[in-house]
Scaffold this active site. Structure first.
Site, PDB file in Angstrom:
ATOM      1  N   SER B 149      59.836   7.683  37.255  1.00 15.17           N
ATOM      2  CA  SER B 149      58.830   7.048  38.091  1.00 15.17           C
ATOM      3  C   SER B 149      59.540   6.277  39.187  1.00 15.17           C
ATOM      4  O   SER B 149      60.513   5.567  38.918  1.00 15.17           O
ATOM      5  CB  SER B 149      57.988   6.099  37.250  1.00 15.17           C
ATOM      6  OG  SER B 149      56.901   5.622  37.991  1.00 15.17           O
ATOM      7  N   HIS B 163      55.297   6.486  46.193  1.00 15.01           N
ATOM      8  CA  HIS B 163      55.359   6.493  44.732  1.00 15.01           C
ATOM      9  C   HIS B 163      55.405   7.941  44.252  1.00 15.01           C
ATOM     10  O   HIS B 163      54.724   8.800  44.794  1.00 15.01           O
ATOM     11  CB  HIS B 163      54.118   5.806  44.160  1.00 15.01           C
ATOM     12  CG  HIS B 163      53.793   6.212  42.752  1.00 15.01           C
ATOM     13  ND1 HIS B 163      52.684   6.959  42.424  1.00 15.01           N
ATOM     14  CD2 HIS B 163      54.457   5.990  41.598  1.00 15.01           C
ATOM     15  CE1 HIS B 163      52.671   7.152  41.116  1.00 15.01           C
ATOM     16  NE2 HIS B 163      53.719   6.590  40.594  1.00 15.01           N
ATOM     17  N   ASN B 165      55.915  10.172  40.362  1.00 12.36           N
ATOM     18  CA  ASN B 165      56.100  10.091  38.916  1.00 12.36           C
ATOM     19  C   ASN B 165      55.918  11.476  38.303  1.00 12.36           C
ATOM     20  O   ASN B 165      55.026  12.210  38.684  1.00 12.36           O
ATOM     21  CB  ASN B 165      55.076   9.099  38.330  1.00 12.36           C
ATOM     22  CG  ASN B 165      54.957   9.171  36.828  1.00 12.36           C
ATOM     23  OD1 ASN B 165      53.909   9.520  36.297  1.00 12.36           O
ATOM     24  ND2 ASN B 165      56.038   8.859  36.136  1.00 12.36           N
ATOM     25  N   ARG B 167      56.018  13.001  34.178  1.00  6.72           N
ATOM     26  CA  ARG B 167      56.096  12.496  32.802  1.00  6.72           C
ATOM     27  C   ARG B 167      55.555  13.525  31.826  1.00  6.72           C
ATOM     28  O   ARG B 167      54.812  14.438  32.206  1.00  6.72           O
ATOM     29  CB  ARG B 167      55.286  11.202  32.686  1.00  6.72           C
ATOM     30  CG  ARG B 167      53.812  11.413  32.973  1.00  6.72           C
ATOM     31  CD  ARG B 167      53.035  10.100  33.001  1.00  6.72           C
ATOM     32  NE  ARG B 167      51.625  10.332  33.301  1.00  6.72           N
ATOM     33  CZ  ARG B 167      51.104  10.379  34.511  1.00  6.72           C
ATOM     34  NH1 ARG B 167      51.862  10.198  35.575  1.00  6.72           N
ATOM     35  NH2 ARG B 167      49.819  10.613  34.689  1.00  6.72           N
ATOM     36  N   HIS B 202      51.275  15.864  52.669  1.00  2.00           N
ATOM     37  CA  HIS B 202      50.285  16.645  51.919  1.00  2.00           C
ATOM     38  C   HIS B 202      50.635  18.133  51.897  1.00  2.00           C
ATOM     39  O   HIS B 202      50.439  18.800  50.872  1.00  2.00           O
ATOM     40  CB  HIS B 202      48.889  16.430  52.507  1.00  2.00           C
ATOM     41  CG  HIS B 202      48.251  15.145  52.064  1.00  2.00           C
ATOM     42  ND1 HIS B 202      47.642  15.011  50.845  1.00  2.00           N
ATOM     43  CD2 HIS B 202      48.154  13.935  52.672  1.00  2.00           C
ATOM     44  CE1 HIS B 202      47.176  13.765  50.715  1.00  2.00           C
ATOM     45  NE2 HIS B 202      47.474  13.092  51.815  1.00  2.00           N
ATOM     46  N   GLY B 315      54.797  -4.969  25.420  1.00  2.00           N
ATOM     47  CA  GLY B 315      56.209  -5.259  25.230  1.00  2.00           C
ATOM     48  C   GLY B 315      57.141  -4.300  25.964  1.00  2.00           C
ATOM     49  O   GLY B 315      58.292  -4.154  25.583  1.00  2.00           O
ATOM     50  N   GLY B 316      56.666  -3.668  27.016  1.00  2.00           N
ATOM     51  CA  GLY B 316      57.552  -2.832  27.841  1.00  2.00           C
ATOM     52  C   GLY B 316      58.559  -3.708  28.575  1.00  2.00           C
ATOM     53  O   GLY B 316      58.466  -4.938  28.564  1.00  2.00           O
TER      54      GLY B 316
END
EC number: 1.3.3.3
Lengths: 357, 357
Positions: B149, B163, B165, B167, B202, B315-316
């Site tokens: 990311s 941005h 990402n 995953r 794009h 908790g990341g």
């Protein structure tokens, strides 16, 4: 005891008090700053997709829960009357379809770099079932929420940021007694800590609550420490103060009187601190640290504060809600102050739960 | 079809690809910037109260939902594999108890004011029931999530923020085929719009998806427009790009190949824009507008982005997650650009859903 059904709720008296409180606070801040606040009156218009829990909004924020009181140790954030003004420490309702507010704002003041003192009075046609799971008798009731909420971001990094809010919620049904409760509090967020300031702020909060029972201050101080906490930083937002919600102990008159005492204590809690720190010389280093720490304020308000989140997702007035955000903010990767510096002392000596009063 | 049970999921191949993608992107960005990225490897340690929906956290973010695919018109945010790196456009899981990542970061670069290109591989011992309501057969499975990311905030206001990402998520059970899906995308957030840039970005996204079916680009572009939208501003975050989730169409190889195509397209989508805008002269006016508009980026990431919120609440690694936030940000009350200015053109000509490719 928490929310109650005492029939004596006096909407007009609460509204009169809140409008007067807003006026008094703004007048005192204008005198302190030297520049006038702007006034924006607004009316609520229903927004598309304004239902609570709308799936198009990513974070799901619960609507108000007129359930048990502060004894619910799951956390104060579960206890929430609506009052979407600046959102700060407030909680929000669903399906708003009326009301409005008066936003009083200052930017680029002589002392206050950005700040708002907002009144709002919003109404809803029916309390959604999700909001009344613990009090099924309230489902479908009309409701009203009123409050004053303020956040002040001074320019001088030696003057702390402050937040105060007083609010009330009433669920109404023809032929039945209104169910109401109050919420509120204030908390201080210094960049450079001063023990005198911390003690003064907390002592003023304690003295305001004293006439209503010696148990209130420890309860509300602890509640504040738990509410204004950034879990992802394992860090309090500031040095705390007091926070309460779902409060109707003793019925309308005592609960309203206690809430008035909180609102009335704000100026004496904060102005002396502002006055004695406003002229301390500062430079780029202090401004930089202030901008960095203000990032935590943004993180708390946008990630955790239920009033802010629900207000944004339910069609609240965005510009009034986001007056709580600081004027200039910086983020920096994995930054830590040098040990032994005043910046390090903020973390070690002030950003810890402590008995100051 | 969406998440699938094809037995061919190849964790090692995906991990190899992602680490190589991160390295290639960082190398190209270092060459463009002229300064090196910092490297921080980290391992996950379970945090107190790290369960999804922890009541002490105010905003409740849903854990991953291995349910129907993009056809769920309730909104893409309901479809969410975990991958808590920078969080941006990602979605998150629950009860993390293993894994780690490699964060690559730059601050105060020559071109990039702040940016991160983060790899993470996190694992969980069991998928919580709330995460598998629509696929009860997945409850209690072990799971893994991997991704790269990135978010880049250039200093020059004429260079857009970007941005990207990619995953994947796998639910595992001894003796049964893994269930997996891919997600990803990229989107562009200009401060000063250029039609050429919008068309190039794009068109590059479209060309990357073309080999996998002509239907993908319109679907993923529309999904992006819906996901990166600030409801409280009634405003897109930027000019969009592509976004997808819960994707396993055709099985592992085709879905992985498509995801590789997206990751591989990033540099050709973004670098030419950076190169042709990086030397445009700018002054305080442009920097000021950039800082103001960056506020919207903060608002989106902290209020709406599920990966960011869940990462923070579960908790990341906070510093890796919040690398998506800009270095300097300003908020200003009820500000609007003067009609006829380049700033106004951003709103009227670019912050609107449009067919650019």
């Amino acid at each position: 005891m928490s929310a109650t059904t005492a029939a004596t709720f006096d909407t007009a008296a609460v509204k009169t008090y809140l409008l007067d409180l807003q006026a008094r606070i703004v007048a005192a801040l204008e005198a302190a700053d030297g520049l006038p606040f702007r006034t924006d009156a607004w009316e609520r218009s229903p927004a598309p997709g304004a239902e609570a829990g709308d799936k198009a909004g990513a974070a799901t924020v619960s609507p108000p829960s007129p359930q048990g009181g502060e004894g619910d140790k799951a956390g104060p954030s579960a206890l929430s009357p609506p009052s979407p003004h600046t959102g700060e420490g407030d909680k929000a309702g669903a399906a708003f379809n009326g009301g409005g507010g008066i936003s009083r704002l200052i930017e680029e003041g002589r002392v206050l770099e950005r700040g708002g003192v907002n009144f709002s009075h919003v109404t809803g046609s029916r309390l959604p079932p999700s909001a009344s799971a613990h009090r099924p008798e309230l489902a479908g009731r009309r409701w009203e929420a009123m409050g004053v909420s303020l956040v002040l971001h001074p320019r001088n990094p030696y003057v702390p940021t402050v937040h105060m809010n007083v609010r009330c919620f009433v669920a109404l049904k023809d032929g039945e007694a209104p169910v109401f409760w109050f919420g509120g509090g204030m908390d201080l967020t210094p960049y450079y800590g001063f023990e005198d300031d911390a003690r003064h702020f907390h002592a003023t909060c304690k003295a305001a609550l004293e006439p209503f029972g010696a148990d209130l201050h420890p309860r509300f101080k602890d509640w504040c420490d738990r509410y204004f906490f950034l879990k992802h930083r394992n860090e309090p937002r500031g040095i705390g103060g007091i926070f309460y919600d779902d409060f109707a102990e003793g019925g309308f008159e005592p609960a309203f009187a206690m809430t008035r005492a909180v609102g009335d204590a704000f100026l004496s809690a904060y102005l002396p601190i502002l006055e004695r720190r406003r002229d301390i010389p500062y430079g780029e280093r202090e401004r930089d640290f202030q901008a960095y720490r203000r990032g935590r304020y943004v993180e708390f308000n946008l990630v955790y504060d239920r009033g802010t989140l629900f207000g944004l997702q339910s069609g609240g007035r965005t510009e009034s809600i986001l007056m709580s955000l600081p004027p200039i903010v910086k983020w920096r990767y994995d930054w830590h102050p040098e040990p032994g510096t005043p910046e390090a002392a903020l973390y070690t000596d002030f950003l810890v739960a402590k008995d100051w009063a």
